[in-house]
Design a protein around this motif. Structure first.
Motif, mmCIF file in Angstrom:
data_model
loop_
_atom_site.group_PDB
_atom_site.id
_atom_site.type_symbol
_atom_site.label_atom_id
_atom_site.label_comp_id
_atom_site.label_asym_id
_atom_site.label_seq_id
_atom_site.Cartn_x
_atom_site.Cartn_y
_atom_site.Cartn_z
ATOM 1 N N ARG A 373 37.990 35.367 36.013
ATOM 2 C CA ARG A 373 37.730 35.319 37.450
ATOM 3 C C ARG A 373 38.627 36.288 38.225
ATOM 4 O O ARG A 373 38.221 36.867 39.234
ATOM 5 C CB ARG A 373 37.927 33.884 37.934
ATOM 6 C CG ARG A 373 37.345 33.625 39.296
ATOM 7 C CD ARG A 373 37.161 32.154 39.614
ATOM 8 N NE ARG A 373 37.890 31.220 38.782
ATOM 9 C CZ ARG A 373 37.320 30.415 37.893
ATOM 10 N NH1 ARG A 373 36.017 30.468 37.679
ATOM 11 N NH2 ARG A 373 38.045 29.558 37.187
ATOM 12 N N HIS A 374 39.847 36.501 37.741
ATOM 13 C CA HIS A 374 40.814 37.311 38.500
ATOM 14 C C HIS A 374 41.034 38.692 37.892
ATOM 15 O O HIS A 374 41.912 39.432 38.352
ATOM 16 C CB HIS A 374 42.159 36.581 38.573
ATOM 17 C CG HIS A 374 42.093 35.248 39.271
ATOM 18 N ND1 HIS A 374 41.833 35.125 40.616
ATOM 19 C CD2 HIS A 374 42.242 33.991 38.793
ATOM 20 C CE1 HIS A 374 41.844 33.835 40.939
ATOM 21 N NE2 HIS A 374 42.078 33.131 39.850
ATOM 22 N N ARG A 375 40.273 39.091 36.881
ATOM 23 C CA ARG A 375 40.580 40.303 36.121
ATOM 24 C C ARG A 375 40.474 41.578 36.948
ATOM 25 O O ARG A 375 41.097 42.591 36.604
ATOM 26 C CB ARG A 375 39.646 40.392 34.909
ATOM 27 C CG ARG A 375 38.182 40.679 35.224
ATOM 28 C CD ARG A 375 37.316 40.579 33.982
ATOM 29 N NE ARG A 375 35.945 41.016 34.196
ATOM 30 C CZ ARG A 375 35.011 40.272 34.784
ATOM 31 N NH1 ARG A 375 35.308 39.034 35.195
ATOM 32 N NH2 ARG A 375 33.784 40.750 34.941
ATOM 33 N N HIS A 376 39.675 41.603 38.024
ATOM 34 C CA HIS A 376 39.494 42.828 38.799
ATOM 35 C C HIS A 376 40.424 42.929 40.005
ATOM 36 O O HIS A 376 40.350 43.896 40.766
ATOM 37 C CB HIS A 376 38.030 42.935 39.271
ATOM 38 C CG HIS A 376 37.084 43.229 38.162
ATOM 39 N ND1 HIS A 376 35.788 42.751 38.126
ATOM 40 C CD2 HIS A 376 37.245 43.944 37.008
ATOM 41 C CE1 HIS A 376 35.188 43.172 37.018
ATOM 42 N NE2 HIS A 376 36.056 43.892 36.331
ATOM 43 N N ARG A 377 41.298 41.965 40.194
ATOM 44 C CA ARG A 377 42.254 42.027 41.308
ATOM 45 C C ARG A 377 43.295 43.116 41.023
ATOM 46 O O ARG A 377 43.467 43.552 39.865
ATOM 47 C CB ARG A 377 42.948 40.675 41.498
ATOM 48 C CG ARG A 377 41.996 39.544 41.854
ATOM 49 C CD ARG A 377 42.727 38.232 41.986
ATOM 50 N NE ARG A 377 43.623 38.230 43.146
ATOM 51 C CZ ARG A 377 43.891 37.145 43.859
ATOM 52 N NH1 ARG A 377 43.339 35.977 43.546
ATOM 53 N NH2 ARG A 377 44.715 37.211 44.886
ATOM 54 N N PRO A 378 44.029 43.542 42.050
ATOM 55 C CA PRO A 378 45.159 44.451 41.788
ATOM 56 C C PRO A 378 46.089 43.837 40.751
ATOM 57 O O PRO A 378 46.377 42.641 40.797
ATOM 58 C CB PRO A 378 45.833 44.578 43.161
ATOM 59 C CG PRO A 378 44.729 44.327 44.138
ATOM 60 C CD PRO A 378 43.848 43.308 43.505
ATOM 61 N N ILE A 379 46.556 44.658 39.840
ATOM 62 C CA ILE A 379 47.262 44.132 38.675
ATOM 63 C C ILE A 379 48.481 43.309 39.062
ATOM 64 O O ILE A 379 48.809 42.305 38.402
ATOM 65 C CB ILE A 379 47.667 45.289 37.723
ATOM 66 C CG1 ILE A 379 48.128 44.712 36.363
ATOM 67 C CG2 ILE A 379 48.736 46.156 38.362
ATOM 68 C CD1 ILE A 379 47.059 43.981 35.618
ATOM 69 N N GLU A 380 49.169 43.682 40.164
ATOM 70 C CA GLU A 380 50.361 42.935 40.550
ATOM 71 C C GLU A 380 50.029 41.527 41.042
ATOM 72 O O GLU A 380 50.911 40.661 41.119
ATOM 73 C CB GLU A 380 51.153 43.693 41.621
ATOM 74 C CG GLU A 380 50.420 43.911 42.937
ATOM 75 C CD GLU A 380 49.589 45.184 42.916
ATOM 76 O OE1 GLU A 380 49.093 45.568 43.990
ATOM 77 O OE2 GLU A 380 49.481 45.794 41.829
ATOM 78 N N GLU A 381 48.751 41.271 41.350
ATOM 79 C CA GLU A 381 48.342 39.941 41.803
ATOM 80 C C GLU A 381 47.782 39.073 40.679
ATOM 81 O O GLU A 381 47.714 37.847 40.823
ATOM 82 C CB GLU A 381 47.267 40.062 42.892
ATOM 83 C CG GLU A 381 47.703 40.812 44.137
ATOM 84 C CD GLU A 381 46.561 40.955 45.137
ATOM 85 O OE1 GLU A 381 45.479 40.381 44.864
ATOM 86 O OE2 GLU A 381 46.748 41.628 46.172
ATOM 87 N N VAL A 382 47.387 39.674 39.578
ATOM 88 C CA VAL A 382 46.637 38.945 38.551
ATOM 89 C C VAL A 382 47.451 37.820 37.908
ATOM 90 O O VAL A 382 46.982 36.676 37.835
ATOM 91 C CB VAL A 382 46.097 39.919 37.486
ATOM 92 C CG1 VAL A 382 45.444 39.138 36.337
ATOM 93 C CG2 VAL A 382 45.110 40.889 38.108
ATOM 94 N N PRO A 383 48.684 38.067 37.413
ATOM 95 C CA PRO A 383 49.390 36.977 36.724
ATOM 96 C C PRO A 383 49.636 35.764 37.620
ATOM 97 O O PRO A 383 49.434 34.625 37.195
ATOM 98 C CB PRO A 383 50.709 37.624 36.285
ATOM 99 C CG PRO A 383 50.477 39.086 36.345
ATOM 100 C CD PRO A 383 49.470 39.322 37.411
ATOM 101 N N ALA A 384 50.074 36.002 38.858
ATOM 102 C CA ALA A 384 50.348 34.883 39.765
ATOM 103 C C ALA A 384 49.069 34.141 40.124
ATOM 104 O O ALA A 384 49.063 32.901 40.233
ATOM 105 C CB ALA A 384 51.044 35.381 41.030
ATOM 106 N N ALA A 385 47.965 34.867 40.310
ATOM 107 C CA ALA A 385 46.697 34.213 40.640
ATOM 108 C C ALA A 385 46.245 33.314 39.490
ATOM 109 O O ALA A 385 45.775 32.185 39.712
ATOM 110 C CB ALA A 385 45.631 35.264 40.955
#
Length: 410
Positions: A373-385
């Motif tokens: 679901r979160h794979r296309h977000r900016p990379i700096e946001e992906v782990p926290a999301a």
């Protein structure tokens, strides 16, 4: 002296008899009042129900001795149950059955005799008790006022001290925060800057006030240009587990830079650390990634499997059998090879991310859905999301590392 027994049919009669008796015995006014009130409370249910009570008294001997006592016994011959003695102003002795007795110390008169003169009437006795109560209230009011003044003076000094302590505490909090940030920076290196790869990490301690734990990671570029990543979860909590995890990451880095084969590093790390850290137990996952070709190689020592999410959302767990540092027969049984295509996302993590249910597989399934679901977000946001979504359901708090690597083109 022989006991005197009186049959009483009313509360007024009981109060009057007790007050006169206590006065003749020389009881202090407050003690007299407590005795009358306590006996009245015990006898009240019987007298209000129309059942008589017997008042038996044994006056003290007029000897002037300091241990003389006035004995007052209430007989409740018709009571259906034992009377309640809770909360009485003057606690009595409980006897078998329904009888209740008070043995009240009597102060000795200077000449050893009971008070002389005509006995006062009931009104006089009540006025005397009321006057004593008023004097007591006045004394308490004076004490209260004095304590208020003392408290006000104390409070002014305490307030000034409190302000100083608050200022000092704020300085300590700021210094503590700086130290913790420096410690976190030292323990958690920033992502390596490698063309063709995007990298980010999220760390969340189990306890907010203790931001160090046994979940650590390390990533660096080897001389041949490949990226090495280590994820460690050391057994325990606090600084002890942090030290163990640091020992593992440093040993792995040293062995990797010395050129040891990836498949041997878990076992060699155990050999190196076993000589000086006999209590160490840790799971570990090692990853090698070629940013040019996307070639991916994994070794594992009892660690949760990595998650590979393809650009189109399809996901798979990269499971490699092995045993961790401090485990019997430590080492990775084999290497797992795969390839990271453009847009593909690799997620490495510790078990604090997936242990949200008693069934670990359910946590892994939820993790795959969250990562897709979160794979296309900016990379700096992906782990926290991903971590935020996973932690909406928590079985028990634990340190958490979520580390993501995404291959890009251009």
């Amino acid at each position: 002296m022989k006991p005197q027994i009186t049959t009483l049919h009313s509360l007024a009669g009981l109060r009057s008899a007790l007050r006169r008796l206590a006065h003749r015995a020389g009881l202090p006014v407050e003690l007299r009042s407590r005795l009358a009130l306590s006996a009245t409370r015990v006898a009240r249910p019987e007298l209000l129900a129309g059942r008589p009570v017997l008042l038996e008294t044994v006056p003290p001997q007029p000897s002037g001795r300091a241990d003389e006592r006035l004995t007052v016994r209430l007989h409740l011959p018709h009571a259906p149950r034992r009377p309640s003695l809770e909360g009485l102003p003057l606690p009595p002795e409980r006897l078998p059955g329904t009888d209740v007795v008070w043995r009240v110390p009597v102060p000795a008169a200077p000449d050893g005799n009971v008070p002389a003169g005509d006995p006062p009437g009931l009104v006089e006795l009540l006025e005397e008790e009321l006057s004593a109560a008023v004097d007591r209230v006045d004394a308490l009011a004076d004490d209260h006022q004095r304590l208020k003044h003392e408290l006000a003076e104390t409070n002014s000094g305490v307030l000034a001290l409190y302000v100083q302590l608050e200022e000092r505490d704020e300085q300590l909090r700021q210094a503590h925060g700086r130290i913790l940030r420096q410690l976190e920076d030292a323990l958690r290196p920033p992502p390596a800057r490698v063309p063709g790869l995007e990298m980010a990490v999220h760390y969340e301690p189990a306890e907010k006030h203790a931001p160090t734990g046994g979940d650590l990671y390390d990533w660096f570029v080897l001389p041949d240009g490949t990226v090495h990543i280590t994820v460690v979860d050391a057994l325990g909590h606090g600084l002890t587990s942090t030290r163990s995890a640091l020992n593992v990451t440093h040993a792995v880095r040293t062995l990797a830079l010395e050129g040891h084969p990836l498949e041997s590093i878990v076992a060699r790390t155990d050999e190196v650390l076993a000589t000086f850290d006999h209590e160490l137990m840790a799971t570990v996952q090692l990853v090698r990634l070629d940013p040019r070709s996307g070639e991916l190689v994994l070794a594992n020592g009892s660690h949760p499997p990595a998650l590979l999410v393809r650009e189109d959302g399809e996901s798979s767990l990269l499971e490699v059998r092995g045993r961790g540092i401090g485990f019997p027969l430590p080492g990775s049984e084999k290497l797992l090879r795969d390839r990271l295509g453009p847009g593909d996302l690799l997620l490495l993590y510790t078990d604090g991310l997936t242990e949200s249910r008693r069934d670990p597989r359910e946590g892994e399934q939820r993790l795959a859905r969250a990562a897709a679901r979160h794979r296309h977000r900016p990379i700096e946001e992906v782990p926290a999301a991903i971590a935020d979504e996973m932690h909406t359901v928590i079985l028990h708090p634990d340190d958490t590392v979520a580390l993501t690597v995404r291959r890009v083109t251009g």
